[in-house]
Scaffold this motif. Structure first.
Motif, PDB file in Angstrom:
ATOM      1  N   GLN A  47     -25.306 -23.142  -3.709  1.00 13.65           N
ATOM      2  CA  GLN A  47     -25.866 -21.866  -3.338  1.00 13.65           C
ATOM      3  C   GLN A  47     -25.366 -20.734  -4.321  1.00 13.65           C
ATOM      4  N   LEU A  48     -24.096 -20.678  -4.514  1.00 14.28           N
ATOM      5  CA  LEU A  48     -23.417 -19.793  -5.541  1.00 14.28           C
ATOM      6  C   LEU A  48     -24.178 -19.920  -6.723  1.00 14.28           C
ATOM      7  N   GLU A  49     -24.446 -21.006  -7.344  1.00 11.41           N
ATOM      8  CA  GLU A  49     -24.958 -21.309  -8.684  1.00 11.41           C
ATOM      9  C   GLU A  49     -26.431 -20.695  -8.466  1.00 11.41           C
ATOM     10  N   THR A  50     -27.266 -20.956  -7.561  1.00 14.55           N
ATOM     11  CA  THR A  50     -28.493 -20.619  -7.234  1.00 14.55           C
ATOM     12  C   THR A  50     -28.737 -18.948  -7.276  1.00 14.55           C
ATOM     13  N   LEU A  51     -27.553 -18.267  -6.572  1.00 20.55           N
ATOM     14  CA  LEU A  51     -27.981 -16.996  -6.503  1.00 20.55           C
ATOM     15  C   LEU A  51     -27.336 -16.077  -7.594  1.00 20.55           C
ATOM     16  N   LEU A  52     -26.454 -16.778  -8.450  1.00 20.33           N
ATOM     17  CA  LEU A  52     -26.428 -16.188  -9.713  1.00 20.33           C
ATOM     18  C   LEU A  52     -27.557 -16.170 -10.851  1.00 20.33           C
ATOM     19  N   LYS A  53     -28.136 -17.239 -10.682  1.00 18.47           N
ATOM     20  CA  LYS A  53     -29.296 -17.471 -11.693  1.00 18.47           C
ATOM     21  C   LYS A  53     -30.407 -16.403 -11.070  1.00 18.47           C
ATOM     22  N   ARG A  54     -30.593 -16.517  -9.599  1.00 21.10           N
ATOM     23  CA  ARG A  54     -31.650 -15.632  -9.080  1.00 21.10           C
ATOM     24  C   ARG A  54     -31.570 -14.085  -9.508  1.00 21.10           C
ATOM     25  N   TYR A  55     -30.326 -13.720  -9.396  1.00 16.45           N
ATOM     26  CA  TYR A  55     -29.970 -12.241  -9.604  1.00 16.45           C
ATOM     27  C   TYR A  55     -29.445 -11.874 -10.910  1.00 16.45           C
ATOM     28  N   ASP A  56     -29.632 -13.212 -11.762  1.00 15.68           N
ATOM     29  CA  ASP A  56     -29.267 -12.802 -13.196  1.00 15.68           C
ATOM     30  C   ASP A  56     -27.799 -12.204 -13.399  1.00 15.68           C
ATOM     31  N   MET A  57     -26.982 -12.722 -12.572  1.00 22.18           N
ATOM     32  CA  MET A  57     -25.456 -12.101 -12.829  1.00 22.18           C
ATOM     33  C   MET A  57     -24.703 -13.284 -12.983  1.00 22.18           C
ATOM     34  N   ALA A  58     -23.343 -12.841 -13.541  1.00 25.76           N
ATOM     35  CA  ALA A  58     -22.389 -13.805 -14.080  1.00 25.76           C
ATOM     36  C   ALA A  58     -21.119 -13.548 -13.124  1.00 25.76           C
ATOM     37  N   ALA A  59     -20.337 -15.018 -13.100  1.00 20.93           N
ATOM     38  CA  ALA A  59     -19.003 -14.706 -12.398  1.00 20.93           C
ATOM     39  C   ALA A  59     -18.073 -15.140 -13.546  1.00 20.93           C
ATOM     40  N   PRO A  60     -17.506 -14.067 -14.361  1.00 21.36           N
ATOM     41  CA  PRO A  60     -16.784 -14.623 -15.268  1.00 21.36           C
ATOM     42  C   PRO A  60     -15.301 -14.890 -15.138  1.00 21.36           C
ATOM     43  N   SER A  61     -15.021 -14.413 -13.945  1.00 17.82           N
ATOM     44  CA  SER A  61     -13.610 -15.011 -13.191  1.00 17.82           C
ATOM     45  C   SER A  61     -13.823 -15.224 -11.701  1.00 17.82           C
ATOM     46  N   ALA A  62     -12.938 -16.135 -11.263  1.00 18.93           N
ATOM     47  CA  ALA A  62     -13.093 -16.527  -9.803  1.00 18.93           C
ATOM     48  C   ALA A  62     -11.641 -16.678  -9.419  1.00 18.93           C
ATOM     49  N   HIS A  63     -11.519 -16.403  -7.973  1.00 22.28           N
ATOM     50  CA  HIS A  63     -10.210 -16.762  -7.176  1.00 22.28           C
ATOM     51  C   HIS A  63     -10.789 -17.980  -6.703  1.00 22.28           C
ATOM     52  N   ILE A  64      -9.598 -18.976  -7.093  1.00 23.51           N
ATOM     53  CA  ILE A  64      -9.571 -20.405  -6.414  1.00 23.51           C
ATOM     54  C   ILE A  64      -8.343 -20.706  -5.677  1.00 23.51           C
ATOM     55  N   GLY A  65      -8.350 -21.141  -4.566  1.00 20.95           N
ATOM     56  CA  GLY A  65      -6.904 -21.505  -3.794  1.00 20.95           C
ATOM     57  C   GLY A  65      -6.027 -22.322  -4.586  1.00 20.95           C
ATOM     58  N   LEU A  66      -4.481 -22.178  -4.245  1.00 24.37           N
ATOM     59  CA  LEU A  66      -3.802 -22.939  -5.036  1.00 24.37           C
ATOM     60  C   LEU A  66      -4.034 -24.451  -4.647  1.00 24.37           C
ATOM     61  N   ASP A  67      -4.546 -24.831  -3.424  1.00 22.40           N
ATOM     62  CA  ASP A  67      -4.538 -26.330  -2.904  1.00 22.40           C
ATOM     63  C   ASP A  67      -5.658 -27.093  -3.749  1.00 22.40           C
ATOM     64  N   ARG A  68      -6.670 -26.263  -4.147  1.00 23.35           N
ATOM     65  CA  ARG A  68      -7.884 -26.656  -5.071  1.00 23.35           C
ATOM     66  C   ARG A  68      -7.032 -26.914  -6.600  1.00 23.35           C
ATOM     67  N   VAL A  69      -6.600 -25.673  -7.152  1.00 27.01           N
ATOM     68  CA  VAL A  69      -5.922 -25.612  -8.404  1.00 27.01           C
ATOM     69  C   VAL A  69      -4.971 -26.796  -8.779  1.00 27.01           C
ATOM     70  N   LEU A  70      -3.845 -27.047  -7.834  1.00 29.38           N
ATOM     71  CA  LEU A  70      -3.150 -28.135  -7.974  1.00 29.38           C
ATOM     72  C   LEU A  70      -3.549 -29.450  -7.290  1.00 29.38           C
ATOM     73  N   GLY A  71      -4.378 -29.617  -6.488  1.00 29.88           N
ATOM     74  CA  GLY A  71      -4.672 -30.892  -5.709  1.00 29.88           C
ATOM     75  C   GLY A  71      -5.824 -31.706  -6.294  1.00 29.88           C
ATOM     76  N   ASP A  72      -6.712 -30.663  -7.001  1.00 27.68           N
ATOM     77  CA  ASP A  72      -8.076 -31.498  -7.606  1.00 27.68           C
ATOM     78  C   ASP A  72      -8.384 -30.588  -8.730  1.00 27.68           C
ATOM     79  N   THR A  73      -7.457 -30.814  -9.649  1.00 27.19           N
ATOM     80  CA  THR A  73      -7.483 -29.649 -11.100  1.00 27.19           C
ATOM     81  C   THR A  73      -8.664 -30.143 -11.678  1.00 27.19           C
ATOM     82  N   GLU A  74      -9.063 -31.292 -12.056  1.00 25.79           N
ATOM     83  CA  GLU A  74     -10.121 -31.576 -12.695  1.00 25.79           C
ATOM     84  C   GLU A  74     -11.362 -31.315 -12.152  1.00 25.79           C
ATOM     85  N   ALA A  75     -11.640 -31.408 -10.798  1.00 23.26           N
ATOM     86  CA  ALA A  75     -13.026 -31.001 -10.174  1.00 23.26           C
ATOM     87  C   ALA A  75     -12.874 -29.685 -10.255  1.00 23.26           C
ATOM     88  N   THR A  76     -12.108 -28.890 -10.062  1.00 26.69           N
ATOM     89  CA  THR A  76     -12.152 -27.526  -9.896  1.00 26.69           C
ATOM     90  C   THR A  76     -12.663 -26.967 -11.352  1.00 26.69           C
TER      91      THR A  76
END
Length: 251
Positions: A47-76
């Protein structure tokens, strides 16, 4: 390029609007071309990808939790690439998960350095976002933020000027000292004591106590490419988003 031309709004500020698309519609109407998503939204990456395209907006930076960053780095990293994110930022750790001494912060920094190598492999930047606790001295006089940056030498810093101020620190001193490591800046204002109690003591950018003329000059002298307005608890998101953008446009 003026800061306003690359300005994002942290979507956590708009969470009181229950429908994500309504958040995008409002921000687009107010002239925002960029947003900074936060962790919970990555459960709805399609949904996030769809809305970024629909509204011609970008997400140059993002907050992603430590659990994802350390626990599933490649997928993140792969999800970030799909969404066009350039800078992955760890935003917060719960009190019970925080190290209690210098060695603990050093150990966390070492883990972050390993994760940062994965993001670098994918062409992504990696940074830490501070609250007040990283700017409160440990028993040995050092600061958690310093220890993280030293233990993870390839990691950058998304400095939150409001939280630095709340920690009774001088944000200009920190901007100057770590200017080569600061990759992003959270533009957040603090209300005068006793004011805006219904909004957590935060103010709209340019309508609080921070000296933005000096702060902007110092921020521009850093390595920051990303600038993000945020208010942790606005009681009127449209008011905050509009006034924040007007303030930044005046710089």
């Amino acid at each position: 390029m003026a800061i306003v031309d690359r300005l994002s709004l942290q979507l956590f500020s708009a969470r009181a609007i229950p429908v994500l698309e309504d958040q995008f519609a409002l921000l687009s109407k107010l002239g925002y071309r960029c947003v900074e998503p936060y962790g919970a939204l990555f459960a709805e990456a399609d949904q996030l990808e769809t809305l970024l395209k629909r509204y011609d907006m970008a997400a140059p930076s993002a907050h992603i939790g430590l659990d994802r960053v350390l626990g599933d780095t490649e997928a993140t990293a792969l999800t970030a690439k799909r969404l066009g994110i350039e800078l992955v930022v760890v935003p917060y750790i719960k009190p019970e998960e925080r190290p209690t001494d210098a060695a603990g912060w050093d150990a966390l920094g070492a883990k972050l350095e390993v994760a940062g190598d994965v993001f670098k492999k994918h062409g992504l930047g990696f940074a830490w976002h501070n609250h007040e606790f990283e700017l409160e001295a440990l028993s040995d006089g050092s600061f958690p933020m310093e220890r993280l940056l030293k233990a993870a030498p390839s990691m950058g810093w998304e400095i939150d000027l409001g939280w630095v101020t709340r920690a009774s620190q001088d944000p200009i001193a920190w901007l100057n000292r770590w200017k080569d490591r600061i990759l992003a800046v959270h533009l957040k204002d603090v209300a005068s004591p006793g004011e805006a109690t219904d909004e957590g003591g935060w103010a709209d950018v340019g309508h609080g106590t921070l000296d933005w003329q000096q702060l902007v000059a110092a921020a521009k002298a850093t390595s920051a490419k990303y600038f993000v307005v945020e208010h942790d608890n606005p009681n009127d998101i449209e008011r905050f988003a509009r006034r924040a953008r007007e303030t930044v446009a005046s710089w």
